[in-house]
Design an enzyme around this catalytic site. Structure first.
Site, short mmCIF file in Angstrom:
data_model
loop_
_atom_site.label_atom_id
_atom_site.label_comp_id
_atom_site.label_asym_id
_atom_site.label_seq_id
_atom_site.Cartn_x
_atom_site.Cartn_y
_atom_site.Cartn_z
N ASP A 210 0.87 -1.17 0.00
CA ASP A 210 0.00 0.00 0.00
C ASP A 210 0.92 1.23 0.00
OD1 ASP A 210 -1.58 2.19 0.62
OD2 ASP A 210 -2.80 1.13 2.10
N LYS A 236 -3.26 12.45 -1.36
CA LYS A 236 -2.30 12.96 -0.37
C LYS A 236 -1.19 13.71 -1.11
CE LYS A 236 -3.18 8.89 2.56
NZ LYS A 236 -3.99 9.44 3.64
C1 LIG Z 1 -2.16 3.81 4.16
C2 LIG Z 1 -3.59 3.97 3.79
N1 LIG Z 1 -4.23 2.96 3.19
C3 LIG Z 1 -5.52 3.06 2.83
C4 LIG Z 1 -6.25 4.18 3.08
C5 LIG Z 1 -7.70 4.23 2.70
O1 LIG Z 1 -7.85 4.74 1.44
P1 LIG Z 1 -9.29 4.84 0.76
O2 LIG Z 1 -10.11 5.71 1.64
O3 LIG Z 1 -8.99 5.45 -0.57
O4 LIG Z 1 -9.85 3.47 0.66
C6 LIG Z 1 -5.63 5.29 3.68
C7 LIG Z 1 -6.38 6.54 3.95
O5 LIG Z 1 -5.92 7.49 4.46
C8 LIG Z 1 -4.27 5.17 4.06
O6 LIG Z 1 -3.64 6.16 4.69
#
Ligand SMILES: Cc1ncc(COP(=O)(O)O)c(C=O)c1O
Length: 425
Positions: A210, A236
């Site tokens: 991720d 971000k």
């Molecule tokens: C590391 C990480 N993964 C996943 C997400 C979730 O992303 P989404 O809301 O686009 O599903 C976030 C949201 O801030 C995040 O910081």
């Protein structure tokens, strides 16, 4: 890389004067010049170019051209913009597509990876991961009939750096997937992508990273590290705007066997043949499901330009200098006031935000936002996160933010805020 920083305000000015990226801040809307915005790791600022691009997308493409725009540049946008992101994350052409959000993309790729190794039952992750990633894995395991087990390394008492020995020990012949956040959302810990990917591969597992907190601010070499799958967000450090779609990466060699669990018409080989049977599109486009958020995609596309122009190596260089400087100021001014550092000290293992911790962290954060014109954010139980964005954060802002944090504590301003949490912290 620790420089001989000085704690006075003039030194911050000197760092700004020597900053080769200083002019990039003019590519962003700075609506309130007195406001110190240190939350670009949550929502990036609005790029100036996005306004014109959105106007064109709404007025001309939608208003004037109507449905004809699908054929002009809308239908291909997820692939076209994916190619642009690919160049920022070390991926050769044909492996990245923009779609949905990180949570959904993670579901799709985790499902695809498990079906590539149906005999294995373990998914390895860690307690530092973003909770939504863990929720998605839990939902996926349920959907697949509870045949898999999620091994989550780490404990709540160690929430800054992962236990790499425990990670290594947890990967065995039964491990189908290792999935982690490249930069950890709370502490900013930066995993060694090459080493962990190699570790997982040696154990016979696939890897899914991720990249939400690293894309656009940390150099990433997906192809070189032989990463299997990756997801990441664009709102971000990539300045794509609120709710901008996420991206996903599937290594070319895995694309033919990898199938999306959500087999919609956008991922069909010939969508406008309207066949009744699903046949996957040949490449990474098979991971598209349904109609894409075109306006958000166009906004996000425009938002990528300043990152491409500045160059990811230059961005990283300034990012490291900024986080080092912030930690120097923390040591000088905040550690004596009862704060502790919530981020790694080693810059090689740190992304672009710095967390500082205090038992009154929630109240201090509220005071900063509501009366001190500083916007960080707060992550339970006691982390105040300061996102430092090389394209628009200045060294003077960092210095001034620390001065205001000090004032909040020394003047006990935080005491007047209630403890009940607001919806968004
Ligand atoms: C590391 C990480 N993964 C996943 C997400 C979730 O992303 P989404 O809301 O686009 O599903 C976030 C949201 O801030 C995040 O910081």
């Amino acid at each position: 890389m620790r420089l001989n920083f000085l704690p006075d305000q003039d030194f911050a000015g000197r760092l700004d004067r020597d900053d080769p990226l200083a002019n990039f801040h003019s590519q962003f809307i700075i609506a309130h010049p007195g406001l110190i915005y240190l939350d670009g790791n949550s929502l990036g600022r609005l790029p100036v170019g996005t306004i014109k691009r959105m106007q064109e997308a709404v007025e001309h493409e939608w208003g004037h051209e109507l449905v004809r725009s699908w054929g002009d540049n809308w239908w291909e946008a997820p692939i076209r913009v994916g190619e642009k992101i690919a160049s920022l994350i070390g991926a050769a052409s044909g492996q990245v597509v923009v779609t949905d959000n990180v949570s959904i993309d993670l579901f799709k790729l985790a499902a695809a990876s498990l079906s590539l190794q149906p005999e294995k039952t373990k998914i390895v992750t860690d307690a530092l991961n973003f909770p939504s990633d863990l929720y998605i894995l839990q939902g996926l395991v349920r959907t697949l009939g509870n045949r898999h087990q999620i091994v989550r390394i780490g404990s709540p008492d160690n929430d800054i750096t992962p236990d790499l020995d425990a990670l290594a020990a947890s990967i065995d012949a039964d491990t189908a997937l290792v999935t982690l956040s490249h930069v950890v959302f709370k502490s900013g810990y930066l995993y060694d992508m090459a080493a962990i990917t190699e570790l997982a591969h040696k154990g016979g597992a696939l890897v899914l990273w991720d990249l939400s907190h690293s894309a656009g601010v940390v150099p990433i070499a997906l192809d070189e590290c032989q990463v299997d799958f990756a997801v990441g967000c664009t709102y971000k450090y990539l300045n794509g705007g609120p709710g901008a779609p996420a991206f996903l990466y599937v290594r070319r060699e895995l694309q033919k066997q990898s199938l999306s669990p959500i087999t919609g018409w956008w991922g069909q080989k010939t969508p406008f043949a309207f066949d009744l049977e699903y046949v996957p599109a040949p490449g990474v486009a098979r991971f598209l499901s349904g109609t894409q958020p075109i306006l958000s995609l166009q906004a996000m596309d425009a938002g990528l330009d300043s990152t491409t122009m500045a160059g990811i190596k230059n961005i990283r260089q300034k990012s490291v200098l900024m986080t080092e400087y912030m930690i120097f100021l923390y040591d000088t001014y905040l550690a004596p006031l009862g704060f502790s550092l919530g981020s790694p000290r080693n810059p090689d293992r740190r992304g672009s935000h710095v967390s500082i911790r205090h038992s009154e962290g929630y109240h201090i954060n509220r005071s900063l936002i509501e009366e001190m014109n500083v916007i960080p954010d707060f992550r339970e139980p006691d982390n105040i996160r300061f996102g430092l964005v090389p394209l628009y954060t200045s060294f003077m802002e960092i210095w001034e933010a620390i001065r205001r944090v000090r004032a909040v504590v020394e003047e006990k301003r935080y005491q007047k805020y209630p403890s009940n949490r607001q919806i968004v912290t």
